[in-house]
Design a protein around this motif. Structure first.
Motif, PDB file in Angstrom:
ATOM      1  N   VAL A 148       0.748  -1.232   0.007  1.00 15.85           N
ATOM      2  CA  VAL A 148      -0.184   0.034  -0.076  1.00 15.85           C
ATOM      3  C   VAL A 148       0.685   1.345  -0.056  1.00 15.85           C
ATOM      4  N   LEU A 149       1.764   1.261   0.969  1.00 20.98           N
ATOM      5  CA  LEU A 149       2.899   2.344   0.794  1.00 20.98           C
ATOM      6  C   LEU A 149       3.689   2.718  -0.326  1.00 20.98           C
ATOM      7  N   GLY A 150       3.997   1.433  -0.844  1.00 22.23           N
ATOM      8  CA  GLY A 150       4.565   1.731  -2.214  1.00 22.23           C
ATOM      9  C   GLY A 150       3.805   1.994  -3.379  1.00 22.23           C
ATOM     10  N   VAL A 151       2.691   1.675  -3.345  1.00 25.99           N
ATOM     11  CA  VAL A 151       1.681   2.092  -4.406  1.00 25.99           C
ATOM     12  C   VAL A 151       1.615   3.680  -4.349  1.00 25.99           C
ATOM     13  N   ALA A 152       1.397   4.097  -2.809  1.00 24.51           N
ATOM     14  CA  ALA A 152       1.150   5.700  -2.660  1.00 24.51           C
ATOM     15  C   ALA A 152       2.109   6.197  -2.818  1.00 24.51           C
ATOM     16  N   ALA A 153       3.458   5.896  -2.858  1.00 22.86           N
ATOM     17  CA  ALA A 153       4.639   6.629  -2.978  1.00 22.86           C
ATOM     18  C   ALA A 153       4.791   6.535  -4.690  1.00 22.86           C
ATOM     19  N   ALA A 213      -1.611   3.649 -10.908  1.00 24.88           N
ATOM     20  CA  ALA A 213      -2.712   3.001 -10.364  1.00 24.88           C
ATOM     21  C   ALA A 213      -3.453   1.694 -10.906  1.00 24.88           C
ATOM     22  N   LEU A 214      -3.918   1.736 -12.466  1.00 26.93           N
ATOM     23  CA  LEU A 214      -4.188   0.607 -12.978  1.00 26.93           C
ATOM     24  C   LEU A 214      -3.329  -0.670 -13.010  1.00 26.93           C
ATOM     25  N   ALA A 215      -1.997  -0.374 -13.402  1.00 28.27           N
ATOM     26  CA  ALA A 215      -1.171  -1.255 -13.271  1.00 28.27           C
ATOM     27  C   ALA A 215      -0.995  -2.207 -11.789  1.00 28.27           C
ATOM     28  N   ALA A 216      -1.170  -1.204 -10.920  1.00 26.52           N
ATOM     29  CA  ALA A 216      -0.782  -1.653  -9.279  1.00 26.52           C
ATOM     30  C   ALA A 216      -2.158  -2.720  -8.894  1.00 26.52           C
ATOM     31  N   LEU A 217      -3.236  -2.444  -9.721  1.00 25.04           N
ATOM     32  CA  LEU A 217      -4.727  -3.120  -9.457  1.00 25.04           C
ATOM     33  C   LEU A 217      -4.529  -4.458 -10.152  1.00 25.04           C
ATOM     34  N   LEU A 229      -1.144  -6.459  -8.278  1.00 23.89           N
ATOM     35  CA  LEU A 229      -1.457  -6.556  -6.785  1.00 23.89           C
ATOM     36  C   LEU A 229      -2.919  -7.101  -6.286  1.00 23.89           C
ATOM     37  N   GLY A 230      -3.990  -6.569  -7.170  1.00 24.71           N
ATOM     38  CA  GLY A 230      -5.375  -6.839  -6.764  1.00 24.71           C
ATOM     39  C   GLY A 230      -5.952  -5.756  -6.287  1.00 24.71           C
ATOM     40  N   VAL A 276       4.661  -4.851 -18.912  1.00 23.14           N
ATOM     41  CA  VAL A 276       5.792  -5.669 -19.689  1.00 23.14           C
ATOM     42  C   VAL A 276       6.931  -5.870 -18.534  1.00 23.14           C
ATOM     43  N   LEU A 277       7.230  -4.980 -17.770  1.00 25.05           N
ATOM     44  CA  LEU A 277       8.211  -4.936 -16.727  1.00 25.05           C
ATOM     45  C   LEU A 277       7.960  -6.013 -15.853  1.00 25.05           C
ATOM     46  N   ARG A 278       6.651  -6.263 -15.352  1.00 25.13           N
ATOM     47  CA  ARG A 278       6.498  -7.349 -14.398  1.00 25.13           C
ATOM     48  C   ARG A 278       6.844  -8.577 -14.906  1.00 25.13           C
TER      49      ARG A 278
END
Length: 338
Positions: A17-22, A53-57, A60-61, A178-180
């Motif tokens: 969560v903190l990583g996504v926020a940062a 934000a969309l890539a994180a969802l 990571l879900g 792609v990086l994932r």
């Protein structure tokens, strides 16, 4: 043991969560470095946080949505002098938009590998075009109700907001996806081609976006080259480089953007970045899908050949063990005439 495992899961979740926020906040700061003011509204030609934000969802879900909300809250607070209810509404819209895009993509069976044409089309029309309608509508309506945007200029602000958020999804999300799944290949001759491609895309984009001879379409052969040879792993980063350099030239009114009004520059940047992103995304997906089909066909042929080789000895043995009929040609008794 169970308690330590629960603590570990909570620690991992908190870090995510903190990583996504940062990441949201830092990319927002980068996007605001090229901000433009349209009738009192701060917009950007490319808003990277929506793509992050969309890539994180997708990776990571949906459970990491608090990171998006936190990143949005901090970023919005940095833009204004004080935190107000209107900024809370903007934060809500910017959080809800990627969540809606994620829900739409999951609804249609989207695969984050982007190895099918339908995945590319869904990301364009559902993830970018449809999902970002929410953030643009919330943000523009909020500014309209505050009196910062005159009613006659509402649609200009709305379209600029929507275009920046949609470009963030089209340009940034494919690169992160792609990086994932990227794996560094063994050193081969393709390393040399990839290095040449990296140099060519930078030089071509600089010439196309800063020359006054209107050579902006020079970038498309390079994007096509990247897609045909390296699929999305090559075309997505190239599209990002072209978009960033185009935004730098556009906001500085250089090259083909010189002498145009702010509205014209924003429209030209949106069309250029959208065309580049669509070409890179859809062509890369088409090439990847074609190669997957070819690979599956070759695998099916190999399996069929192996099956034929296994059945061939059995068929020969079956013919050898079959009882033979004796006739005149086989040395058997011949019929004699009396």
């Amino acid at each position: 043991m169970i308690r330590s495992e629960e603590v570990r899961r909570r620690a991992v979740y908190g870090a995510q969560v903190l990583g996504v926020a940062a990441a949201y906040y830092l990319s927002g700061r980068l996007g605001l470095m090229r901000q433009v003011v349209v009738d009192g509204a701060v917009v950007t030609p490319l808003w990277p946080p929506t793509g992050i934000a969309l890539a994180a969802l997708l990776c990571l879900g949906v459970r990491v949505w608090p990171g998006i909300a936190l990143g949005t809250l901090v970023t919005v607070s940095e833009i204004g002098d004080a935190f107000t209810v209107s900024r809370l509404a903007i934060m809500f819209g910017n959080t809800l938009a990627p969540l809606a895009a994620y829900a739409l993509l999951r609804r249609v069976g989207f695969r984050s590998e982007l190895a099918r044409l339908r995945d590319g089309v869904c990301l364009v029309f559902l993830g970018a075009f449809a999902g970002m309608l929410i953030s643009a509508t919330f943000g523009s309506l909020t500014l309209l109700l505050e009196g910062k945007v005159p009613p006659g200029r509402f649609w200009l602000v709305w379209s600029s907001w929507w275009a920046g958020d949609a470009m963030g999804v089209l340009v940034v999300t494919p690169v992160l996806l792609v990086l994932r799944g990227v794996r560094l290949p063994r050193p081969t001759a393709r390393w040399l081609e990839a290095s040449v491609l990296a140099v060519v895309v930078v030089v071509t984009a600089l010439v196309a976006t800063r020359s006054s001879l209107s050579m902006i379409y020079l970038v498309f052969p390079v994007i096509i080259w990247a897609a045909l040879r390296f699929q999305l792993a090559g075309s997505a980063p190239c599209a990002l480089v072209v978009s960033v350099l185009a935004i730098l030239a556009g906001t500085d009114a250089l090259g083909p953007f010189a002498g145009h009004s702010l509205t014209q520059i924003m429209a030209n940047l949106t069309l250029l970045n959208g065309s580049v992103a669509l070409t890179a995304l859809l062509l890369g997906a088409i090439v990847a899908e074609h190669r997957n089909i070819r690979r599956e066909t070759e695998y099916a042929v190999e399996e069929l050949e192996a099956l034929v080789e296994q059945l061939a000895p059995l068929s020969a043995a079956s013919r050898h063990d079959r009882p033979r009929r004796h006739g005149p040609l086989d040395g058997g008794p011949r019929s004699q005439r009396g």
